[in-house]
Motif scaffolding. Sequence first.
Motif, mmCIF file in Angstrom:
data_model
loop_
_atom_site.group_PDB
_atom_site.id
_atom_site.type_symbol
_atom_site.label_atom_id
_atom_site.label_comp_id
_atom_site.label_asym_id
_atom_site.label_seq_id
_atom_site.Cartn_x
_atom_site.Cartn_y
_atom_site.Cartn_z
ATOM 1 N N GLU A 109 0.785 -1.190 0.003
ATOM 2 C CA GLU A 109 -0.265 0.100 -0.156
ATOM 3 C C GLU A 109 0.942 1.211 -0.028
ATOM 4 O O GLU A 109 0.433 2.270 -0.480
ATOM 5 C CB GLU A 109 -0.746 -0.106 1.235
ATOM 6 C CG GLU A 109 -1.784 1.187 1.378
ATOM 7 C CD GLU A 109 -2.628 1.501 -0.139
ATOM 8 O OE1 GLU A 109 -2.880 2.488 -0.431
ATOM 9 O OE2 GLU A 109 -3.160 0.175 -0.537
ATOM 10 N N ARG A 110 2.129 1.107 0.607
ATOM 11 C CA ARG A 110 3.055 2.138 0.611
ATOM 12 C C ARG A 110 4.239 1.782 -0.218
ATOM 13 O O ARG A 110 4.664 0.842 -0.184
ATOM 14 C CB ARG A 110 3.065 2.860 2.331
ATOM 15 C CG ARG A 110 1.967 3.530 2.768
ATOM 16 C CD ARG A 110 2.676 4.277 3.921
ATOM 17 N NE ARG A 110 1.470 4.913 4.543
ATOM 18 C CZ ARG A 110 1.606 6.054 5.419
ATOM 19 N NH1 ARG A 110 2.820 6.217 5.875
ATOM 20 N NH2 ARG A 110 0.512 6.423 6.232
ATOM 21 N N THR A 111 4.745 2.920 -0.549
ATOM 22 C CA THR A 111 6.323 2.873 -1.126
ATOM 23 C C THR A 111 6.926 4.067 -0.704
ATOM 24 O O THR A 111 6.369 5.231 -0.599
ATOM 25 C CB THR A 111 6.003 2.760 -2.681
ATOM 26 O OG1 THR A 111 7.457 2.518 -3.250
ATOM 27 C CG2 THR A 111 5.515 4.037 -3.142
ATOM 28 N N SER A 112 8.631 3.960 -0.944
ATOM 29 C CA SER A 112 9.279 5.276 -0.485
ATOM 30 C C SER A 112 9.213 6.150 -1.789
ATOM 31 O O SER A 112 8.960 5.834 -2.993
ATOM 32 C CB SER A 112 10.627 4.528 -0.201
ATOM 33 O OG SER A 112 11.245 4.171 -1.537
ATOM 34 N N THR B 218 11.834 7.083 -3.063
ATOM 35 C CA THR B 218 12.847 6.644 -3.988
ATOM 36 C C THR B 218 12.181 5.750 -5.274
ATOM 37 O O THR B 218 12.422 6.022 -6.313
ATOM 38 C CB THR B 218 13.827 6.272 -3.408
ATOM 39 O OG1 THR B 218 14.624 6.850 -2.439
ATOM 40 C CG2 THR B 218 15.085 5.500 -4.277
ATOM 41 N N GLN B 219 11.265 4.760 -4.602
ATOM 42 C CA GLN B 219 10.798 3.901 -5.329
ATOM 43 C C GLN B 219 9.577 4.450 -6.334
ATOM 44 O O GLN B 219 9.449 4.088 -7.395
ATOM 45 C CB GLN B 219 10.289 2.785 -4.487
ATOM 46 C CG GLN B 219 11.178 1.838 -3.733
ATOM 47 C CD GLN B 219 10.498 0.895 -2.516
ATOM 48 O OE1 GLN B 219 9.449 1.365 -2.042
ATOM 49 N NE2 GLN B 219 11.056 -0.236 -2.323
ATOM 50 N N GLU B 220 9.006 5.378 -5.594
ATOM 51 C CA GLU B 220 8.035 6.254 -6.591
ATOM 52 C C GLU B 220 8.702 6.888 -7.725
ATOM 53 O O GLU B 220 8.199 6.943 -8.942
ATOM 54 C CB GLU B 220 7.233 7.090 -5.782
ATOM 55 C CG GLU B 220 6.053 7.684 -6.452
ATOM 56 C CD GLU B 220 4.805 6.965 -6.895
ATOM 57 O OE1 GLU B 220 4.880 5.909 -6.624
ATOM 58 O OE2 GLU B 220 3.904 7.630 -7.068
ATOM 59 N N ARG B 221 9.957 7.406 -7.447
ATOM 60 C CA ARG B 221 10.484 8.138 -8.583
ATOM 61 C C ARG B 221 11.221 7.411 -9.512
ATOM 62 O O ARG B 221 11.014 7.551 -10.761
ATOM 63 C CB ARG B 221 11.644 9.068 -7.922
ATOM 64 C CG ARG B 221 12.557 9.794 -8.829
ATOM 65 C CD ARG B 221 13.888 10.685 -8.125
ATOM 66 N NE ARG B 221 14.450 11.280 -9.234
ATOM 67 C CZ ARG B 221 15.233 12.086 -9.188
ATOM 68 N NH1 ARG B 221 15.435 12.793 -7.970
ATOM 69 N NH2 ARG B 221 16.071 12.788 -9.955
ATOM 70 N N THR B 222 11.770 6.320 -8.977
ATOM 71 C CA THR B 222 12.132 5.144 -10.017
ATOM 72 C C THR B 222 11.009 4.666 -11.086
ATOM 73 O O THR B 222 11.087 4.364 -12.117
ATOM 74 C CB THR B 222 12.834 4.041 -9.393
ATOM 75 O OG1 THR B 222 13.753 4.365 -8.622
ATOM 76 C CG2 THR B 222 13.243 3.138 -10.410
ATOM 77 N N LEU C 258 14.434 10.645 0.601
ATOM 78 C CA LEU C 258 13.688 9.905 -0.171
ATOM 79 C C LEU C 258 13.541 8.540 0.122
ATOM 80 O O LEU C 258 12.502 7.772 -0.079
ATOM 81 C CB LEU C 258 14.088 10.039 -1.551
ATOM 82 C CG LEU C 258 14.516 11.421 -2.237
ATOM 83 C CD1 LEU C 258 14.964 11.420 -3.513
ATOM 84 C CD2 LEU C 258 13.186 12.236 -2.085
ATOM 85 N N ASP C 259 14.590 7.907 0.872
ATOM 86 C CA ASP C 259 14.744 6.576 1.043
ATOM 87 C C ASP C 259 13.749 6.167 2.205
ATOM 88 O O ASP C 259 13.211 5.111 2.436
ATOM 89 C CB ASP C 259 15.751 6.064 1.475
ATOM 90 C CG ASP C 259 16.847 5.908 0.186
ATOM 91 O OD1 ASP C 259 18.138 6.287 0.489
ATOM 92 O OD2 ASP C 259 16.479 5.555 -0.927
ATOM 93 N N ASN C 260 13.261 7.208 3.306
ATOM 94 C CA ASN C 260 12.685 6.895 4.416
ATOM 95 C C ASN C 260 11.262 7.402 4.424
ATOM 96 O O ASN C 260 10.526 7.377 5.407
ATOM 97 C CB ASN C 260 13.495 7.131 5.525
ATOM 98 C CG ASN C 260 14.982 6.233 5.889
ATOM 99 O OD1 ASN C 260 14.499 5.194 5.534
ATOM 100 N ND2 ASN C 260 15.897 6.804 5.922
ATOM 101 N N ILE C 261 10.846 8.234 3.485
ATOM 102 C CA ILE C 261 9.797 8.976 3.438
ATOM 103 C C ILE C 261 8.608 8.202 2.411
ATOM 104 O O ILE C 261 9.021 7.949 1.470
ATOM 105 C CB ILE C 261 9.840 10.144 2.816
ATOM 106 C CG1 ILE C 261 10.701 11.371 4.010
ATOM 107 C CG2 ILE C 261 8.239 10.993 2.913
ATOM 108 C CD1 ILE C 261 10.784 12.651 3.330
#
Length: 501
Positions: A361-364, A366-370, A397-400
Motif C-alpha cells: 500500500e505504501r512505497t518510498s 525513491t521507489q516512486e521516483r524510479t 527519499l529512502d525513508n519517506i
Amino acid sequence: MCVDSGAKNVMYANVFPNQPHTSFSYLPDVNNLSIQINFRKNINISSFRYTILEDDKPIVVNQSIDREKLEDTNAGEDEELFSSTSLGIFSIKGKVITVLVYSIEKPQDIEKSVFYGKPIPKAEILAFSKRTETAKGVDYSWIKRPKRKTDLTFTEKDDQITIVKDKSAIDYLYYTSIIDKRTEKVIFQSTAWQYGGIVDKHEFIPHIDIDRSIFKKSGDYEIIIQPLIKWDNCLDCDISPQEIEKHVTRHTLSITLEEENYSKKELIIYGLIICAILGAIGGAFLTYIKKKEAKKLAQQYKEKEILGLQLSSVRSQLNPHFLFNALAGIQNLMNKNEIDNANKYLSKFARLTRNVLDDKERTSLTQERTLLDDYLQMEQLRFGFGYEIKTEENLDLDNIEIPSMLLQPVVENAVKHGIALKNTAGKIEIAFHKNGKNLILTVTDNGKGFDTAQKYGGLGLSLSKNRISLLNSIYKETPIVLDIHSNSNGTKISFTLTDWL
C-alpha cells in the motif's frame, strides 16, 4: 540596469514560479533608469530583437541590436566574456518600463524584464464563493464585495471555497496564503491564479479554488494576498515593516463547520447520560463501559478493514488500467515497425510490471521516483517529449513513504491527454518538496489543458480521487489535498500530504 546615485529602495531581479521568463524590479524612489543588455560571446546577436513598452505603449518595436555599439565586458565568477550595449535612459518615476527580448530563431521564447516605478497597488478581494453539491451537480453561493471579516458556514455538502481578486496587469506578482489564527500556522499557499467567469461585470477574473478540507476546525482564518517581492533583496533599503504592510491585503474568514458543532452537541448529551447512569448504578456501569468500548473498538476495526478492502479494490482497478495502456503503447510501436523501440519499451515495461503488481500500500519516494522515471522513459520512445523529476536535497527519499502509485495515474493523464500530440515540444515536470511538515508533490505539463469542472470518461483521475477520499477516511489527521489548475497553457496537479513529515 543603472539608477540614480542617490536612489533608495531598489528591489531588483524578483522572479516568480508562475512566470519563469519574467524579471521584476521594483523602483519606487528612482527617477531615471539606464537599461543595458548583455550577450554571451558565443550567441548569434544578429538574430535578437527587442521591444520597449512605456506603460504598455510601445516606444521601440522589434528593434535589432546595433552591433557597432557593442562593447566587450567580463562578467561572472568564471570571467566569461560578454558583449553589452545600452538600450537607453528612461524616466521611470510613476511609470512602468517593460523590455521584451527574443530571438527570431525561437520567437516563442520571450524574456521579459519589468521595471516598476509606481506604488504597487494593494490587491482587492472582489468576492468569495462556496461550492455545494446538489442533485443536479454543484451550486455556488456568492459573497460579493466582502468587508474585513466574513462569516462562512460549511455543511457536509460544501466542498470548495473560491477567492476572487481584482484583475491587473501584474497578477503574477501576488500570492495567497491562509493562516489558522489559533495556531498561527500557514495551512494554504498558492502563487497561481485561474481565470474565468464574471463577478460584478469583471470578466476573466483571477481566482483560486481551495478544497474546504484545509479547514480542520471552526474558528478564524486569515487570508493574506501580497506581492511576492524579495524585500530583503534590496540596495540601500529604507522600507519599514509598516511600509511593506501597505501592500498587503488581509481578510478574516470566520469558519463554522456544522458537522463539528453537531458532534460537540452529541458529546455533551452523551456525557450527561453517562453521569446519570454512573449516579444510579455505580459499579455496574464500569462493566457496561468496558463492553461498550470493546464494541466500539471492534466497530472501528471493522470500518477500517472495510475501508482497506475498498482501497485495495480501487488499486486493483488502477493496475489493469495502467497495464492496458502500456500494452497499447507496445502495440502502437510494433504497428509502426519500430522494433528497436518496442524492445526497449518491453524491457522498461517488465520492471514496471513487477513494481505495479506489488501489493504494497505504501512505497518510498525513491521507489516512486524510479517507477515514474521508468514510465516516462518508456513513453518517451513513443512521443518524444521532455521531462524532469525534481527533488529537494533536504528530503529523505529512502525513508519517506507515500501511498504507492499516487502520482502514476496523473502522470499517465499528462502524457496521454496533455502532451502526446506535441511531440518534442511537450514538457512534463514532476517535483517533490516540503513546506513545513507538509509534503507537496506536483505534476506539471504544457499541454492543451482541460475544463476542471467537467467530468470525463477516463479512469485515471477518477480513480485517484476515489482513492484519496478513502485514504483520508483512514488517515484523518494527515489528509491528502488534491489541487488541480488547468488552462490552455497547461495543467498543474498538486498533492499536499498534510503533516506527513
